[in-house]
Design a protein around this motif. Structure first.
Motif, short mmCIF file in Angstrom:
data_model
loop_
_atom_site.label_atom_id
_atom_site.label_comp_id
_atom_site.label_asym_id
_atom_site.label_seq_id
_atom_site.Cartn_x
_atom_site.Cartn_y
_atom_site.Cartn_z
N ILE A 65 0.84 -1.21 0.00
CA ILE A 65 0.00 0.00 0.00
C ILE A 65 0.87 1.25 0.00
CG2 ILE A 65 -1.65 1.33 1.39
CD1 ILE A 65 -2.80 -1.34 2.35
N TRP A 66 1.94 1.21 0.76
CA TRP A 66 2.85 2.36 0.83
C TRP A 66 3.50 2.62 -0.53
CZ3 TRP A 66 7.48 2.67 4.80
CH2 TRP A 66 7.97 3.96 4.84
N TRP A 67 3.89 1.54 -1.19
CA TRP A 67 4.55 1.69 -2.51
C TRP A 67 3.59 2.27 -3.53
CZ3 TRP A 67 3.77 -1.33 -7.10
CH2 TRP A 67 4.70 -1.07 -8.11
N VAL A 68 2.32 1.77 -3.52
CA VAL A 68 1.33 2.30 -4.47
C VAL A 68 1.03 3.76 -4.17
CG1 VAL A 68 -1.09 2.11 -5.21
CG2 VAL A 68 0.27 0.03 -4.87
N TRP A 69 0.92 4.09 -2.90
CA TRP A 69 0.66 5.48 -2.52
C TRP A 69 1.82 6.39 -2.93
CZ3 TRP A 69 3.15 8.76 0.97
CH2 TRP A 69 2.49 9.94 1.29
N SER A 70 3.05 5.89 -2.78
CA SER A 70 4.23 6.67 -3.17
C SER A 70 4.25 6.93 -4.66
CB SER A 70 5.51 5.95 -2.73
OG SER A 70 5.55 5.80 -1.33
N SER A 115 1.69 7.13 -6.64
CA SER A 115 0.63 8.08 -7.01
C SER A 115 1.02 9.51 -6.67
CB SER A 115 -0.67 7.71 -6.30
OG SER A 115 -0.53 7.86 -4.90
N LYS A 116 1.87 9.68 -5.70
CA LYS A 116 2.28 11.02 -5.28
C LYS A 116 3.57 11.47 -5.95
CE LYS A 116 -1.01 11.79 -2.28
NZ LYS A 116 -1.96 12.94 -2.44
N LYS A 117 4.20 10.54 -6.68
CA LYS A 117 5.52 10.84 -7.25
C LYS A 117 5.39 11.83 -8.41
CE LYS A 117 9.63 8.39 -8.82
NZ LYS A 117 10.19 7.04 -9.13
N SER A 144 13.07 3.58 5.55
CA SER A 144 11.92 2.67 5.52
C SER A 144 12.23 1.38 6.25
CB SER A 144 11.52 2.37 4.06
OG SER A 144 11.15 3.56 3.39
#
Length: 350
Positions: free
Chosen positions: A45-50, A52-54, A79
């Motif tokens: 989830i953290w990777w997908v969120w990152s 999307s914000k990149k 991390s």
């Protein structure tokens, strides 16, 4: 408490992370270890969120100038530190501990007097190696199975004397039994009545709730200055239970060698009626045994009958070790906070 303080003082030791250390713990909340299964989901989830914000920055570069640098891996250190922090929090919440259980046993105990015949006829070899040695052997085993009982020893032939007072020192009692021999009493004969009187005298001042006498003999009362029945009634007056064991076979039994080295046989006689009467007066049991195995079985039976209830107290001393892993978690959390404020978190990916 001292152990817990000592463990807290050494919390910084890396030994707390050894597999053998974890295997020695008991866990108060082991179900919390399922939280480790959520960590991969959290990373995803953290990777997908990152992603999307990149933000992508359009830069025109020649392909040959685009190179990968190992330094870009440094951005993952914060991390990883955070994941260690989360793992330590889970371990602390699972509450590792060690429990030492102390058991205290006690019993009101029984007073037992062993009364053993050492007259000349106890040398007869219908028991192996002879009657006396067989009696000594089962007496040792009987004592070894007792717990906090006081046991005494009386021996007799033409006279009777107390070999050991009532004692719970079983090692010392074993030495007294080992030292029993036919030459302890010079006077010949079988003083059954006197032996009962001596044993009663040793037990009369006992305040134990249960007093037991075990008389082992292979003959008739032929000596002493007190009648066996009178002595048994005296013992009964002091609430002493009497077990009597008649040892030996009927008829001809082997007894040493003759001049030519051949086995000599003698006629065995035994006043079974008197021994039965003694047991009846003493509210006990009469047994007749004719070999080693039967003698051992009788002692095992008496051992089973005359067992005091063993009571126990259990004390649990539990030491918690979660503060150690909580301190490590705080260290890693502070380390993570520090790295978040440095260039490491801002290393660009090619």
């Amino acid at each position: 408490m001292g152990e817990q303080q000592g463990n807290t003082a050494n919390w910084f030791s890396l030994d707390w992370f050894r597999p053998v250390t974890f295997s020695n713990f008991q866990w108060e909340n082991p179900i919390l270890f399922y939280a480790f299964l959520l960590i991969p989901l959290f990373i995803l989830i953290w990777w997908v969120w990152s992603l999307s914000k990149k933000k992508n920055l359009a830069i025109a570069l020649v392909r040959k100038d685009i190179k990968w640098s190992a330094s870009s891996l440094l951005r993952h250190i914060p991390s990883l530190i955070f994941l260690v922090f989360v793992s330590l929090i889970i371990v602390a919440l699972a509450r590792p501990q060690k429990t030492n259980e102390k058991v205290e046993q006690w019993t009101e105990g029984i007073d037992i007097m062993l009364v053993i015949d050492i007259s000349e006829s106890m040398q007869i070899e219908d028991f192996k190696p002879n009657r006396l040695e067989a009696a000594k052997d089962v007496a040792r085993k009987f004592i070894a199975g007792r717990f906090q009982d006081r046991i005494g020893l009386v021996v007799f032939s033409g006279e009777a004397y107390s070999r050991s007072p009532l004692t719970s020192d079983y090692d010392l009692l074993g030495e007294y039994i080992d030292g029993i021999s036919f030459d302890l009493i010079e006077k010949g004969g079988t003083a059954i009545g006197s032996s009962l009187a001596v044993a009663t005298n040793r037990m009369r001042e006992s305040d134990s709730k249960s007093k037991v006498m075990i008389l082992l003999s292979d003959g008739d009362n032929t000596a002493g200055n007190i009648d066996p029945i009178t002595a048994a009634e005296l013992a009964s007056a002091y609430d002493i239970k009497i077990y009597t064991i008649a040892i030996g076979k009927e008829g001809k039994v082997p007894f040493g060698k003759d001049f030519f080295g051949r086995t000599r046989y003698v006629e065995n006689t035994l006043d079974e009626t008197t021994l039965r009467k003694i047991a009846d007066i003493g509210h006990g049991q009469f047994y007749r045994v004719s070999d080693n195995k039967a003698l051992e079985s009788v002692f095992q039976l008496i051992d089973k009958y005359e067992k005091a209830e063993i009571k126990e107290n259990r004390f649990r001393d539990t030491t918690d070790f979660y503060p150690i892993y909580l301190k490590w978690a705080i260290v890693f959390f502070l380390f993570w906070m520090m790295l978040k404020s440095t260039f490491v978190s801002n290393v660009l990916q090619d």
